[in-house]
Design a protein around this motif. Structure first.
Motif, PDB file in Angstrom:
ATOM      1  N   SER A 112       0.832  -1.205   0.000  1.00 36.11           N
ATOM      2  CA  SER A 112       0.000   0.000   0.000  1.00 36.11           C
ATOM      3  C   SER A 112       0.865   1.252   0.000  1.00 36.11           C
ATOM      4  CB  SER A 112      -0.907   0.002   1.234  1.00 36.11           C
ATOM      5  OG  SER A 112      -1.590   1.224   1.322  1.00 36.11           O
ATOM      6  N   ALA A 113       0.449   2.222  -0.822  1.00 39.91           N
ATOM      7  CA  ALA A 113       1.204   3.468  -0.894  1.00 39.91           C
ATOM      8  C   ALA A 113       0.978   4.324   0.339  1.00 39.91           C
ATOM      9  CB  ALA A 113       0.791   4.244  -2.152  1.00 39.91           C
ATOM     10  N   SER A 114      -0.106   4.071   1.046  1.00 40.05           N
ATOM     11  CA  SER A 114      -0.422   4.861   2.223  1.00 40.05           C
ATOM     12  C   SER A 114       0.203   4.222   3.456  1.00 40.05           C
ATOM     13  CB  SER A 114      -1.934   4.961   2.408  1.00 40.05           C
ATOM     14  OG  SER A 114      -2.241   5.634   3.602  1.00 40.05           O
ATOM     15  N   SER A 115       0.913   5.010   4.233  1.00 42.51           N
ATOM     16  CA  SER A 115       1.536   4.493   5.454  1.00 42.51           C
ATOM     17  C   SER A 115       0.795   4.960   6.696  1.00 42.51           C
ATOM     18  CB  SER A 115       3.006   4.934   5.527  1.00 42.51           C
ATOM     19  OG  SER A 115       3.088   6.354   5.505  1.00 42.51           O
ATOM     20  N   ALA A 116      -0.163   5.886   6.524  1.00 37.24           N
ATOM     21  CA  ALA A 116      -0.887   6.405   7.675  1.00 37.24           C
ATOM     22  C   ALA A 116      -1.862   5.362   8.205  1.00 37.24           C
ATOM     23  CB  ALA A 116      -1.645   7.674   7.285  1.00 37.24           C
ATOM     24  N   ARG A 117      -2.024   5.354   9.514  1.00 36.18           N
ATOM     25  CA  ARG A 117      -3.001   4.446  10.102  1.00 36.18           C
ATOM     26  C   ARG A 117      -4.393   5.005   9.871  1.00 36.18           C
ATOM     27  NH1 ARG A 117      -1.656   3.807  16.275  1.00 36.18           N
ATOM     28  NH2 ARG A 117      -1.407   6.054  16.047  1.00 36.18           N
ATOM     29  N   PRO A 118      -5.299   4.195   9.291  1.00 33.61           N
ATOM     30  CA  PRO A 118      -6.666   4.704   9.086  1.00 33.61           C
ATOM     31  C   PRO A 118      -7.399   4.915  10.406  1.00 33.61           C
ATOM     32  CG  PRO A 118      -6.514   2.393   8.461  1.00 33.61           C
ATOM     33  CD  PRO A 118      -5.117   2.857   8.713  1.00 33.61           C
ATOM     34  N   PHE A 119      -7.075   4.116  11.431  1.00 33.21           N
ATOM     35  CA  PHE A 119      -7.664   4.242  12.762  1.00 33.21           C
ATOM     36  C   PHE A 119      -6.572   3.961  13.793  1.00 33.21           C
ATOM     37  CE2 PHE A 119     -11.079   2.624   9.976  1.00 33.21           C
ATOM     38  CZ  PHE A 119     -12.005   3.649  10.105  1.00 33.21           C
ATOM     39  N   THR A 120      -6.833   4.333  15.037  1.00 31.07           N
ATOM     40  CA  THR A 120      -5.894   4.001  16.108  1.00 31.07           C
ATOM     41  C   THR A 120      -6.338   2.780  16.897  1.00 31.07           C
ATOM     42  OG1 THR A 120      -6.998   5.524  17.630  1.00 31.07           O
ATOM     43  CG2 THR A 120      -5.138   6.390  16.356  1.00 31.07           C
ATOM     44  N   THR A 121      -7.662   2.555  17.014  1.00 27.22           N
ATOM     45  CA  THR A 121      -8.205   1.402  17.735  1.00 27.22           C
ATOM     46  C   THR A 121      -9.404   0.848  16.975  1.00 27.22           C
ATOM     47  OG1 THR A 121      -7.541   2.328  19.876  1.00 27.22           O
ATOM     48  CG2 THR A 121      -9.172   0.567  19.905  1.00 27.22           C
ATOM     49  N   VAL A 122      -9.420  -0.474  16.758  1.00 26.95           N
ATOM     50  CA  VAL A 122     -10.516  -1.131  16.046  1.00 26.95           C
ATOM     51  C   VAL A 122     -10.966  -2.343  16.857  1.00 26.95           C
ATOM     52  CG1 VAL A 122     -11.191  -2.426  13.988  1.00 26.95           C
ATOM     53  CG2 VAL A 122      -9.787  -0.361  13.764  1.00 26.95           C
ATOM     54  N   LEU A 123     -12.266  -2.469  17.047  1.00 25.31           N
ATOM     55  CA  LEU A 123     -12.834  -3.645  17.701  1.00 25.31           C
ATOM     56  C   LEU A 123     -13.212  -4.673  16.641  1.00 25.31           C
ATOM     57  CD1 LEU A 123     -15.223  -3.926  20.668  1.00 25.31           C
ATOM     58  CD2 LEU A 123     -15.922  -4.992  18.515  1.00 25.31           C
ATOM     59  N   VAL A 124     -12.863  -5.927  16.887  1.00 21.82           N
ATOM     60  CA  VAL A 124     -13.191  -7.022  15.980  1.00 21.82           C
ATOM     61  C   VAL A 124     -14.376  -7.776  16.572  1.00 21.82           C
ATOM     62  CG1 VAL A 124     -12.333  -9.063  14.776  1.00 21.82           C
ATOM     63  CG2 VAL A 124     -10.764  -7.186  15.326  1.00 21.82           C
ATOM     64  N   ALA A 125     -15.528  -7.660  15.922  1.00 25.26           N
ATOM     65  CA  ALA A 125     -16.764  -8.251  16.446  1.00 25.26           C
ATOM     66  C   ALA A 125     -16.939  -9.669  15.927  1.00 25.26           C
ATOM     67  CB  ALA A 125     -17.957  -7.380  16.072  1.00 25.26           C
ATOM     68  N   ASN A 126     -16.000 -10.529  16.275  1.00 22.28           N
ATOM     69  CA  ASN A 126     -16.059 -11.906  15.809  1.00 22.28           C
ATOM     70  C   ASN A 126     -15.153 -12.772  16.671  1.00 22.28           C
ATOM     71  OD1 ASN A 126     -16.462 -14.197  13.846  1.00 22.28           O
ATOM     72  ND2 ASN A 126     -17.316 -12.515  12.635  1.00 22.28           N
ATOM     73  N   ARG A 127     -14.936 -14.000  16.270  1.00 24.29           N
ATOM     74  CA  ARG A 127     -14.154 -14.957  17.042  1.00 24.29           C
ATOM     75  C   ARG A 127     -13.375 -15.852  16.086  1.00 24.29           C
ATOM     76  NH1 ARG A 127     -15.755 -20.037  17.008  1.00 24.29           N
ATOM     77  NH2 ARG A 127     -14.980 -20.474  19.087  1.00 24.29           N
TER      78      ARG A 127
END
Length: 792
Positions: free
Chosen positions: A7-22
């Motif tokens: 990916s050409a983008s190195s910026a983080r799209p978010f700082t914290t993401v919750l994964v609603a799965n298992r």
């Protein structure tokens, strides 16, 4: 940017993401979050408190008890966990809430970004009838069938005459093949509608159905699409998902061996048209039905508004991390590449590893993973040429609460043949002991001539299974066991020797090896042969007679010492391996590496850490295949004989046959009355577990005596009903004195001192031994008749 470059983008799209799965998909998403430097939040139910995805996340939040409806499907609990942990976005994975507009709207209210499409697009495509009506107006071909939702059974029966048989009954909501039932005639339709409505209502909360013309011998091809919020919609080529069993995908690959460049371009254009028709944003999949003899004549089936289970094959041939693209699109970034940048390089094949028993009709299996070896294969998009995305490790407990998929094995090659060879090698090296899996079946399937040649249709697996059970006629003499030892026989011998040997270097009685180890030695006489009686997953007894010690023995396969020629055998530790459960089995002139586990010695090898089970279980992995056996002791043998006598004719001239539960779950229907006269094959009880509906049928004509009611939680091998059958007057009735009520103690050697069972409460509210995936069956089970399950 080229789609095959980072990916050409190195910026983080978010700082914290919750994964609603298992499970596997949660671990997969967490891996990309870690690579991007994004803090990950996991959610878990009580059943998953010690699960792998919980340990791999930066933060984990409990959201409820084991049942999915009270945890992973609880929208408010998931969103509350995101808010409490400061998560800016929620990634739903697939299954559970991934295609639930209620979660999207709840995220909007809470100021949390949903990583997926808008709710209106999700709602439209979730209604298969509405979706077909919409895409048809955009020039996308569709199959003949009903286009109205909310039709009654009477309406559907009337419409079936116009659609034509055979046809497919499909839930309007949901996906993944779940609830689909084939009706080949008007007589089949009422039962098909009833079954499909039950599954649809319990799984999706919507029992709406539609009918669709069944295409005989079709291929199932799907196109991966990506769309951003700036108007760009593109596709990443197609995936072949034709190898299915009961509408559930088993093996997927990219690209399809049946699709040429011109057809690929047309399929891609159609898929993008479908996405544009609903203003789609994010990653989605457009599923197409393709006649096997005319791939260019494809038709739209449905759109899955989420990430697919099989997305890794697309990642391996394009170099695109689909989870990263989902996150960046959700953050408002434009796609960093155009359609012309997408390149398909080489070939990739994926096989789904399920906790299930091929020997018992692919019923879901449960238990504790005792040994897990991932063969050193890494996970995630950067892993190549082999990749193993997994949600388990040693100690994981597989329950009946969730989908039985444990892992996905994926391989990439310069061409299809190389990818298939690498996948077969990976499947042969992965070891899972303690829970039955389909690993051996997958290797057999990949070796099929039609699979190798790419001659695929959705009925191939059914034909493959039917051919596997047909007797093979041969006029060639059978080679002696000394020179020809099958994998099955090798597994039996390995299990027998492991039953006589503790995992920690002890002998079978828990004492140290040495001059007092049990080896059949006796003063002034020849060694006494010891008989080890094993029961496999089908309930078949296999007897191995062993003279000597496990390190130096003569073994005979058969019920009696003269049942075959003795073969020299030994089981010794594999020198150079740190894994104590890996050994070398020498059998005749052949030496193979085996991995084994004797459940009588589960733990750290000290007697205080033993987890006694009754009867003892032994698991072995030989030549790329795993098998579990129950070792029968005197008490268990006596119990089996008593139960066998219980179904014999009684003095009253009647016989009873118990109908047992083949998988732990919930009774959803009991379509007969207690005391009703039933014919062989009549459905008595319907049990649902692991997104699968299974009918327990009458094994013979007789009177049904029910033991369960709708809503009951049932355990594996529980008697759900009994069929009493009257016998002809001239049928001989055995006397209780005809057979003693005790085991022939000269025939059995008790392999363990542990006689009682340590039960663990399972997560469905019943009681069952966690350690065992298949306790020794004590009576013939009815043929499985499960519906579909799982995410596609």
């Amino acid at each position: 940017m080229n789609a095959t470059s980072p990916s050409a983008s190195s910026a983080r799209p978010f700082t914290t993401v919750l994964v609603a799965n298992r499970g596997e998909i949660a671990c997969r998403v967490i891996g990309t979050l870690r690579r991007l430097g994004i803090r990950s939040v996991a959610v878990y139910s009580d059943a998953d408190a010690g699960s792998r995805h919980v340990r791999e996340a930066d933060v984990a939040v409990r959201i409820g008890p084991a049942p999915a409806a009270a945890s992973y499907l609880d929208v408010e609990a998931v969103v509350a966990a995101a808010v409490a942990t400061g998560a800016e976005a929620i990634h739903p994975g697939y299954g559970f809430l991934a295609e639930n507009p209620a979660l999207v709207r709840a995220c909007e209210r809470a100021g949390v970004v949903f990583v997926g499409p808008p709710p209106d697009a999700m709602t439209t495509m979730a209604d298969k009838a509405a979706a077909k009506r919409l895409v048809a107006t955009h020039g996308v071909p569709v199959l003949p069938g009903t286009l109205d939702d909310g039709l009654s059974d009477a309406d559907l029966v009337a419409a079936a005459a116009c659609v034509g048989f055979p046809l497919l009954v499909k839930p309007v909501a949901g996906g993944g093949g779940k609830g689909m039932v084939v009706a080949r005639s008007a007589e089949d339709l009422p039962d098909a509608l009833a079954s499909a409505r039950r599954v649809a209502a319990s799984s999706f909360g919507d029992d709406g159905l539609l009918l669709e013309r069944l295409v005989e011998r079709p291929r199932h091809v799907e196109v991966q699409v990506l769309a951003d919020t700036h108007g760009t919609v593109l596709h990443l080529g197609e995936r072949e998902c034709t190898l299915q069993r009961r509408h559930q995908k088993v093996v997927e690959e990219a690209p399809s061996p049946a699709v040429d460049d011109a057809t690929r371009a047309r399929m891609g254009e159609a898929a993008c048209a479908v996405a544009r028709s609903v203003g789609y944003v994010g990653a989605g999949t457009v599923e197409l039905l393709v006649p096997a003899d005319d791939p260019a004549s494809f038709a739209f089936i449905e759109m899955n508004t989420r990430l697919q289970v099989e997305h890794p094959v697309t990642e391996l041939v394009t170099g695109v991390d689909l989870v990263e693209q989902q996150l960046r699109v959700a953050a408002g970034e434009p796609l960093g590449f155009a359609q012309d940048d997408v390149r398909i390089t080489g070939h990739a094949v994926e096989a789904r590893v399920y906790a299930e028993s091929p020997a018992r009709g692919f019923l879901p299996a449960t238990g504790r993973v005792l040994v897990y070896d991932d063969a050193g294969a890494a996970a995630g998009p950067a892993a190549t040429p082999v990749r193993l995305d997994s949600g388990i490790d040693a100690g994981s407990v597989v329950t009946g609460d969730y989908d039985p998929m444990l892992a996905k094995a994926v391989a990439h090659g310069a061409d299809r043949a190389e990818a298939l060879a690498r996948l077969d090698s990976l499947l042969g090296e992965v070891v899972v002991l303690g829970v039955e899996t389909n690993l051996g079946f997958l290797r057999d399937l990949l070796a099929d001539d039609d699979v190798r040649a790419g001659r695929l249709d959705t009925g191939l697996i059914d034909r493959f299974l039917a051919a596997a059970v047909e007797p093979v006629e041969t006029s060639s003499p059978v080679e002696p066991v000394e020179t020809r030892v099958s994998t099955s026989s090798t597994s039996v011998v390995a299990a027998a020797l492991w039953a006589l040997t503790g995992d920690d270097g002890d002998d079978g009685d828990g004492g140290a090896r040495g001059p007092w180890a049990a080896d059949g030695w006796r003063l002034n006489g020849p060694p006494v042969p010891r008989r080890v009686v094993l029961v496999d997953a089908t309930g078949t007894e296999r007897t191995v007679t062993v003279t000597g010690t496990a390190e130096d023995a003569l073994v005979t396969l058969g019920d009696t010492p003269d049942g075959g020629e003795p073969v020299r055998a030994s089981l010794r530790p594999a020198v150079g391996h740190d894994e104590p459960r890996r050994g070398l089995l020498a059998l005749g002139a052949t030496t193979v590496t085996v991995v084994g586990m004797n459940m009588a010695h589960f733990g750290l090898g000290k007697r205080a850490n033993f987890m006694p089970t009754a009867p003892t279980e032994v698991w072995v992995h030989v030549d790329g295949r795993s098998a579990g056996f129950t070792v029968l002791d005197r008490a268990t043998t006596a119990a089996r004989r008593r139960e066998a006598r219980a179904v014999e004719p009684s003095s009253s001239g009647a016989a009873s046959t118990p109908v047992r539960v083949d998988m732990p779950g919930t009774v959803t229907a009991v379509p007969v009355d207690d005391g009703e006269q039933v014919a062989a094959g009549r459905t008595l009880v319907v049990v649902e577990a692991m997104k699968m509906e299974h009918a327990l049928v009458a094994p013979t004509d007789g009177v049904a005596r029910l033991r369960v009611r709708p809503g009951d939680q049932v355990r594996l091998d529980q008697v759900a009903a009994v069929v009493e059958r009257a016998l002809p007057e001239d049928t001989p009735v055995p006397s209780p004195a005809d057979e003693p009520d005790h085991a022939d103690q000269t025939d059995q050697t008790d392999q363990t001192d542990h006689a009682d069972t340590t039960d663990h409460a399972d997560t469905t509210g019943t009681t069952a031994p966690v350690a065992g995936a298949h306790p020794a069956p004590t009576a013939a089970r009815p043929q499985a008749d499960p519906a579909t399950r799982g995410a596609s």
